[in-house]
Design an enzyme around this catalytic site. Structure first.
Site, PDB file in Angstrom:
ATOM      1  N   ASP A  32      50.594  31.698  17.992  1.00 48.73           N
ATOM      2  CA  ASP A  32      51.014  32.162  16.667  1.00 48.73           C
ATOM      3  C   ASP A  32      50.773  31.041  15.657  1.00 48.73           C
ATOM      4  OD1 ASP A  32      53.218  34.553  15.649  1.00 48.73           O
ATOM      5  OD2 ASP A  32      52.902  32.802  14.361  1.00 48.73           O
ATOM      6  N   ILE A  33      50.265  31.420  14.482  1.00 47.61           N
ATOM      7  CA  ILE A  33      49.915  30.439  13.460  1.00 47.61           C
ATOM      8  C   ILE A  33      51.159  29.787  12.847  1.00 47.61           C
ATOM      9  CG2 ILE A  33      49.888  31.959  11.436  1.00 47.61           C
ATOM     10  CD1 ILE A  33      47.152  30.752  10.718  1.00 47.61           C
ATOM     11  N   ASN A  89      57.934  43.653  17.422  1.00 51.89           N
ATOM     12  CA  ASN A  89      58.506  44.119  16.158  1.00 51.89           C
ATOM     13  C   ASN A  89      57.802  45.415  15.778  1.00 51.89           C
ATOM     14  OD1 ASN A  89      60.180  41.839  15.882  1.00 51.89           O
ATOM     15  ND2 ASN A  89      58.483  40.644  15.052  1.00 51.89           N
ATOM     16  N   VAL A  98      52.069  42.318  10.815  1.00 50.20           N
ATOM     17  CA  VAL A  98      50.672  42.605  11.151  1.00 50.20           C
ATOM     18  C   VAL A  98      50.613  43.954  11.876  1.00 50.20           C
ATOM     19  CG1 VAL A  98      48.645  41.855  12.427  1.00 50.20           C
ATOM     20  CG2 VAL A  98      50.096  40.151  11.294  1.00 50.20           C
ATOM     21  N   HIS A 102      51.329  43.601  18.950  1.00 50.67           N
ATOM     22  CA  HIS A 102      51.280  42.273  19.552  1.00 50.67           C
ATOM     23  C   HIS A 102      52.636  41.996  20.168  1.00 50.67           C
ATOM     24  CE1 HIS A 102      52.278  42.085  15.275  1.00 50.67           C
ATOM     25  NE2 HIS A 102      53.124  41.110  15.582  1.00 50.67           N
ATOM     26  N   HIS A 104      55.188  39.167  21.276  1.00 54.17           N
ATOM     27  CA  HIS A 104      55.516  37.754  21.084  1.00 54.17           C
ATOM     28  C   HIS A 104      56.110  37.195  22.371  1.00 54.17           C
ATOM     29  CE1 HIS A 104      55.578  37.690  16.505  1.00 54.17           C
ATOM     30  NE2 HIS A 104      55.734  38.983  16.697  1.00 54.17           N
TER      31      HIS A 104
HETATM   32  P1  AMP Z   1      55.099  40.414  13.284  1.00 54.08           P
HETATM   33  O1  AMP Z   1      56.128  40.049  12.273  1.00 54.08           O
HETATM   34  O2  AMP Z   1      55.683  40.861  14.581  1.00 54.08           O
HETATM   35  O3  AMP Z   1      54.069  41.387  12.721  1.00 54.08           O
HETATM   36  O4  AMP Z   1      54.363  39.074  13.639  1.00 54.08           O
HETATM   37  C1  AMP Z   1      53.148  38.684  13.106  1.00 54.08           C
HETATM   38  C2  AMP Z   1      52.909  37.289  13.598  1.00 54.08           C
HETATM   39  O5  AMP Z   1      51.550  36.990  13.438  1.00 54.08           O
HETATM   40  C3  AMP Z   1      53.695  36.237  12.825  1.00 54.08           C
HETATM   41  O6  AMP Z   1      54.497  35.498  13.749  1.00 54.08           O
HETATM   42  C4  AMP Z   1      52.615  35.379  12.188  1.00 54.08           C
HETATM   43  O7  AMP Z   1      52.945  34.014  12.158  1.00 54.08           O
HETATM   44  C5  AMP Z   1      51.421  35.649  13.082  1.00 54.08           C
HETATM   45  N1  AMP Z   1      50.116  35.514  12.456  1.00 54.08           N
HETATM   46  C6  AMP Z   1      49.713  36.017  11.268  1.00 54.08           C
HETATM   47  N2  AMP Z   1      48.438  35.706  11.025  1.00 54.08           N
HETATM   48  C7  AMP Z   1      48.009  34.998  12.111  1.00 54.08           C
HETATM   49  C8  AMP Z   1      46.771  34.377  12.472  1.00 54.08           C
HETATM   50  N3  AMP Z   1      45.702  34.412  11.678  1.00 54.08           N
HETATM   51  N4  AMP Z   1      46.692  33.735  13.657  1.00 54.08           N
HETATM   52  C9  AMP Z   1      47.771  33.674  14.481  1.00 54.08           C
HETATM   53  N5  AMP Z   1      48.962  34.238  14.190  1.00 54.08           N
HETATM   54  C10 AMP Z   1      49.082  34.875  13.032  1.00 54.08           C
END
Ligand code: AMP
Ligand code: ZN
Length: 117
Positions: A32-33, A89, A98, A102, A104
């Site tokens: 995760d970024i 989520n 996003v 995914h 976590h």
């Molecule tokens: P969610 O709130 O469950 O949709 O989580 C989205 C996750 O994606 C968050 O923890 C972000 O930090 C992560 N995220 C967003 N863009 C990127 C990216 N380009 N590379 C890796 N993680 C990302």
């Protein structure tokens, strides 16, 4: 081409320098970024599915494989002794940002109890 960032990263179509931990024909896993714990890995299908609310019976094996990948990554990151958290989520109230499913994997510190959020 899809504008979805996780389609791009999971299929290695982005120029992102994501740190990958696992990849097969259906799934990628990368850091995760914006990590919320010392270990914060996202397990992501290569196929675009917007939310867990969209899954159907034919996705069952894929979802099971995602959990299995997560459990193997947890083991290889030495999280089995103290434990870890797996989270999907879902949509706005679930905090989904996003719109590509995914899982976590969070670990490496004591996480809050569920009733504290
Ligand atoms: P969610 O709130 O469950 O949709 O989580 C989205 C996750 O994606 C968050 O923890 C972000 O930090 C992560 N995220 C967003 N863009 C990127 C990216 N380009 N590379 C890796 N993680 C990302
Ligand atoms: Zn996507």
């Amino acid at each position: 081409m899809s504008e979805c960032i996780f389609c791009k990263i999971a299929n290695r179509l982005s120029g992102s320098d994501a740190e990958y931990h696992f990849e097969d024909d259906q799934i990628s896993a990368f850091d995760d970024i914006n990590p919320q714990a010392p270990i914060h890995i996202l397990i992501v299908p290569k196929r675009h599915i917007p939310t867990i609310a969209d899954i159907v019976d034919s996705d069952t094996e894929l979802l099971g494989r995602m959990v299995r990948v997560a459990s193997e990554l947890a083991k290889s990151h030495h999280l089995n002794e103290n434990g870890y958290r797996l989270v999907f989520n879902v949509k706005d109230h679930g905090g989904q940002v996003v719109d590509h499913i995914h899982l976590h994997l969070l670990g490496g510190r004591q996480l809050g109890k569920m009733n504290n959020n």
